[in-house]
Design an enzyme around this catalytic site. Structure first.
Site, PDB file in Angstrom:
ATOM      1  N   ARG A  35       0.778  -1.095   0.136  1.00 26.34           N
ATOM      2  CA  ARG A  35      -0.094  -0.097   0.122  1.00 26.34           C
ATOM      3  C   ARG A  35       0.848   1.283  -0.146  1.00 26.34           C
ATOM      4  O   ARG A  35       0.358   2.490  -0.249  1.00 26.34           O
ATOM      5  CB  ARG A  35      -1.131   0.010   1.315  1.00 26.34           C
ATOM      6  CG  ARG A  35      -1.965  -1.144   1.319  1.00 26.34           C
ATOM      7  CD  ARG A  35      -2.896  -1.177   2.465  1.00 26.34           C
ATOM      8  NE  ARG A  35      -3.675  -1.989   2.542  1.00 26.34           N
ATOM      9  CZ  ARG A  35      -3.364  -3.355   2.797  1.00 26.34           C
ATOM     10  NH1 ARG A  35      -2.485  -3.700   3.273  1.00 26.34           N
ATOM     11  NH2 ARG A  35      -4.477  -4.226   2.969  1.00 26.34           N
ATOM     12  N   LYS A  79     -14.709  -1.319  -3.844  1.00 32.14           N
ATOM     13  CA  LYS A  79     -15.053  -1.067  -2.514  1.00 32.14           C
ATOM     14  C   LYS A  79     -14.152  -0.042  -1.597  1.00 32.14           C
ATOM     15  O   LYS A  79     -15.123   0.467  -0.767  1.00 32.14           O
ATOM     16  CB  LYS A  79     -14.474  -2.439  -1.862  1.00 32.14           C
ATOM     17  CG  LYS A  79     -14.997  -2.811  -0.394  1.00 32.14           C
ATOM     18  CD  LYS A  79     -14.283  -4.028   0.250  1.00 32.14           C
ATOM     19  CE  LYS A  79     -14.259  -3.792   1.756  1.00 32.14           C
ATOM     20  NZ  LYS A  79     -13.116  -4.374   2.460  1.00 32.14           N
ATOM     21  N   PRO A  96     -20.237  -0.613   0.080  1.00 33.70           N
ATOM     22  CA  PRO A  96     -18.891  -1.350   0.102  1.00 33.70           C
ATOM     23  C   PRO A  96     -19.275  -2.625  -0.295  1.00 33.70           C
ATOM     24  O   PRO A  96     -19.852  -3.315   0.953  1.00 33.70           O
ATOM     25  CB  PRO A  96     -18.122  -0.940   1.301  1.00 33.70           C
ATOM     26  CG  PRO A  96     -18.599   0.145   1.941  1.00 33.70           C
ATOM     27  CD  PRO A  96     -20.350   0.276   1.595  1.00 33.70           C
ATOM     28  N   ASP A  98     -18.039  -6.400  -0.089  1.00 31.05           N
ATOM     29  CA  ASP A  98     -16.816  -7.250  -0.294  1.00 31.05           C
ATOM     30  C   ASP A  98     -17.435  -8.661   0.019  1.00 31.05           C
ATOM     31  O   ASP A  98     -18.652  -8.997  -0.164  1.00 31.05           O
ATOM     32  CB  ASP A  98     -16.227  -6.982   1.427  1.00 31.05           C
ATOM     33  CG  ASP A  98     -16.767  -7.203   2.583  1.00 31.05           C
ATOM     34  OD1 ASP A  98     -17.982  -7.401   2.453  1.00 31.05           O
ATOM     35  OD2 ASP A  98     -16.210  -6.921   3.601  1.00 31.05           O
ATOM     36  N   HIS A 100     -18.038 -10.703   2.543  1.00 31.68           N
ATOM     37  CA  HIS A 100     -19.425 -10.720   3.499  1.00 31.68           C
ATOM     38  C   HIS A 100     -20.594 -10.043   3.176  1.00 31.68           C
ATOM     39  O   HIS A 100     -21.667 -10.734   3.378  1.00 31.68           O
ATOM     40  CB  HIS A 100     -19.000 -10.312   4.537  1.00 31.68           C
ATOM     41  CG  HIS A 100     -19.616 -10.638   5.988  1.00 31.68           C
ATOM     42  ND1 HIS A 100     -19.425 -11.678   6.771  1.00 31.68           N
ATOM     43  CD2 HIS A 100     -20.808  -9.957   6.598  1.00 31.68           C
ATOM     44  CE1 HIS A 100     -20.421 -11.843   7.686  1.00 31.68           C
ATOM     45  NE2 HIS A 100     -21.100 -10.793   7.628  1.00 31.68           N
ATOM     46  N   PHE A 146     -24.489  -5.764   7.897  1.00 32.26           N
ATOM     47  CA  PHE A 146     -23.124  -6.253   7.902  1.00 32.26           C
ATOM     48  C   PHE A 146     -22.670  -6.776   9.572  1.00 32.26           C
ATOM     49  O   PHE A 146     -22.359  -7.717   9.799  1.00 32.26           O
ATOM     50  CB  PHE A 146     -21.940  -5.308   7.545  1.00 32.26           C
ATOM     51  CG  PHE A 146     -20.758  -5.877   7.381  1.00 32.26           C
ATOM     52  CD1 PHE A 146     -20.150  -6.473   6.534  1.00 32.26           C
ATOM     53  CD2 PHE A 146     -19.738  -5.564   8.755  1.00 32.26           C
ATOM     54  CE1 PHE A 146     -18.707  -7.030   6.481  1.00 32.26           C
ATOM     55  CE2 PHE A 146     -18.499  -5.834   8.384  1.00 32.26           C
ATOM     56  CZ  PHE A 146     -18.131  -6.616   7.785  1.00 32.26           C
TER      57      PHE A 146
END
Length: 181
Positions: A35, A79, A96, A98, A100, A146
């Site tokens: 990153r 995301k 977002p 992902d 999950h 979430f």
């Protein structure tokens, strides 16, 4: 910026500081890994686009246009762009997606169970579905779904010793009168 209980506190580095030569190497030393390059490159790009003013102006754009602007930054995918939009740029309809959230969406959109990965089309379908369902604040509704679905929080629902009914007002009885002194 100060000190608290013996700990020195620092402000977040400026875009100018993050765009300096050697930042990537220093960030890697600090554990940012791959990153580190994205941070330095994005700081340079943001400065070239107009700096902090460019970032602030993203708040005034429609969701899709703001997202397209963020996607031009190094290391920013759909995301991460939606996370930034939801949590920092006043775009409460951002969702977002992902793995999950994809699994949660499969309960609402059963045809997605045959899909193995989150493609661009699937990502857009999930976001559009929840925006249609929850409207302008779909991103925050998504965050509640979430969180409620996280395994470690599931036990709280079952093990809770709090009687929630006890704290609810009785809407069938008139309010209690209080004396003014």
């Amino acid at each position: 910026i100060g000190e608290f209980e013996g700990i020195i506190l620092y402000s977040f580095p400026s875009l100018e500081a993050l765009s300096q030569p050697g930042v990537e190497a220093r960030l890697r030393e600090l554990g940012f890994g791959y990153r580190a390059k994205y941070i330095e490159d994005s700081a340079k790009k943001i400065l070239a686009l107009g700096g902090e003013q460019w970032l602030h102006n993203l708040r005034n754009l429609e969701y899709k246009e703001a997202k397209e602007n963020l996607l031009q930054l190094s290391g920013i995918g759909p995301k991460v762009a939606d996370c930034i939009l939801l949590m920092s740029l006043d775009q409460p309809s951002s969702i977002p997606v992902d793995t999950h959230v994809f699994q949660i969406a499969q309960r609402y959109l059963p045809h997605l169970k045959a899909t193995k990965t989150v493609t661009t089309r699937v990502y857009a379908e999930i976001g559009d579905y929840f925006r249609g369902l929850y409207g302008d604040y779909a991103g925050w509704a998504h965050s509640v779904l979430f969180s409620a679905d996280l395994r470690h929080l599931q036990n709280l629902k079952e093990d809770s010793s709090v009687d929630l009914k006890q704290d609810k007002p009785d809407h069938h009885s008139p309010p209690k009168k209080t004396q003014n002194h």
